[in-house]
Design a protein around this motif. Structure first.
Motif, PDB file in Angstrom:
ATOM      1  N   THR A  58       0.763  -1.290   0.071  1.00 50.75           N
ATOM      2  CA  THR A  58       0.024   0.020  -0.029  1.00 50.75           C
ATOM      3  C   THR A  58       0.707   1.251   0.042  1.00 50.75           C
ATOM      4  O   THR A  58       0.655   2.181  -0.710  1.00 50.75           O
ATOM      5  N   TYR A  59       1.966   1.313   0.958  1.00 48.99           N
ATOM      6  CA  TYR A  59       2.755   2.513   1.199  1.00 48.99           C
ATOM      7  C   TYR A  59       3.402   2.646  -0.200  1.00 48.99           C
ATOM      8  O   TYR A  59       3.754   3.872  -0.681  1.00 48.99           O
ATOM      9  N   ALA A  60       4.017   1.582  -0.978  1.00 45.99           N
ATOM     10  CA  ALA A  60       4.680   1.728  -2.013  1.00 45.99           C
ATOM     11  C   ALA A  60       4.046   2.462  -3.181  1.00 45.99           C
ATOM     12  O   ALA A  60       4.539   3.251  -4.096  1.00 45.99           O
ATOM     13  N   ILE A  61       2.716   1.827  -3.330  1.00 42.87           N
ATOM     14  CA  ILE A  61       1.761   2.530  -4.435  1.00 42.87           C
ATOM     15  C   ILE A  61       1.611   3.660  -3.994  1.00 42.87           C
ATOM     16  O   ILE A  61       1.637   4.709  -4.948  1.00 42.87           O
ATOM     17  N   TRP A  62       1.163   4.097  -2.474  1.00 39.15           N
ATOM     18  CA  TRP A  62       0.997   5.554  -2.488  1.00 39.15           C
ATOM     19  C   TRP A  62       1.844   6.409  -2.478  1.00 39.15           C
ATOM     20  O   TRP A  62       1.520   7.529  -3.047  1.00 39.15           O
ATOM     21  N   SER A  63       2.915   6.332  -2.002  1.00 36.20           N
ATOM     22  CA  SER A  63       3.962   7.167  -2.157  1.00 36.20           C
ATOM     23  C   SER A  63       4.612   7.165  -3.549  1.00 36.20           C
ATOM     24  O   SER A  63       4.863   8.304  -3.899  1.00 36.20           O
ATOM     25  N   GLY A  64       4.774   6.127  -4.165  1.00 34.10           N
ATOM     26  CA  GLY A  64       5.276   6.288  -5.601  1.00 34.10           C
ATOM     27  C   GLY A  64       4.441   7.137  -6.463  1.00 34.10           C
ATOM     28  O   GLY A  64       4.991   7.895  -7.292  1.00 34.10           O
ATOM     29  N   LEU A  65       3.086   6.771  -6.398  1.00 34.37           N
ATOM     30  CA  LEU A  65       2.337   7.604  -7.312  1.00 34.37           C
ATOM     31  C   LEU A  65       2.018   9.121  -6.831  1.00 34.37           C
ATOM     32  O   LEU A  65       2.124  10.041  -7.634  1.00 34.37           O
ATOM     33  N   GLY A  66       2.106   9.177  -5.605  1.00 31.75           N
ATOM     34  CA  GLY A  66       2.188  10.747  -4.902  1.00 31.75           C
ATOM     35  C   GLY A  66       3.398  11.336  -5.490  1.00 31.75           C
ATOM     36  O   GLY A  66       3.411  12.598  -5.739  1.00 31.75           O
ATOM     37  N   ILE A  67       4.543  10.923  -5.350  1.00 31.78           N
ATOM     38  CA  ILE A  67       5.815  11.553  -5.826  1.00 31.78           C
ATOM     39  C   ILE A  67       5.576  11.972  -7.346  1.00 31.78           C
ATOM     40  O   ILE A  67       6.000  13.178  -7.718  1.00 31.78           O
TER      41      ILE A  67
END
Length: 109
Positions: A58-67
């Motif tokens: 979840t965090y990988a997707i959230w932070s990656g797309l957020g960046i």
């Protein structure tokens, strides 16, 4: 619904992060309220996502797309320049999110 909640969390976080600059160190009330509501919504919807997806994924997707999205907002609205290393790095982030979603056995599709 899990991915819808994740999309809402990402959009809320990107909106809040983008409003940080406009808040002028929390001296402008409307942008400051956007920051507070945006981060609150982002974390609420993240908790819903965590019912189904593992926290690391979840965090990988959230932070990656957020960046990626915050970089695009910075480019479009704040006229922040993008150079070749930045574009390559963003491409690698997107690639990582795609690999996680396609190949990870930790995600229950």
């Amino acid at each position: 619904m899990t991915y819808l909640f994740l999309a809402i969390a990402i959009i809320a976080e990107v909106t809040a992060t983008s409003a940080l600059k406009a808040s002028d160190e929390f001296t402008e009330i409307i942008p400051t309220m956007i920051v507070i509501v945006g981060y609150g919504a982002a974390f609420y919807f993240m908790t819903l996502v965590l019912r189904v997806l593992p926290i690391g994924i979840t965090y990988a997707i959230w932070s990656g797309l957020g960046i990626v999205l915050v970089t695009v907002v910075g480019f479009l609205f704040y006229k922040q320049a993008l150079n070749i290393p930045t574009i390559i790095g963003i491409g690698l982030i997107i690639s990582g999110v795609v690999v996680i979603n396609i190949f990870s056995t930790a995600i229950n599709h």
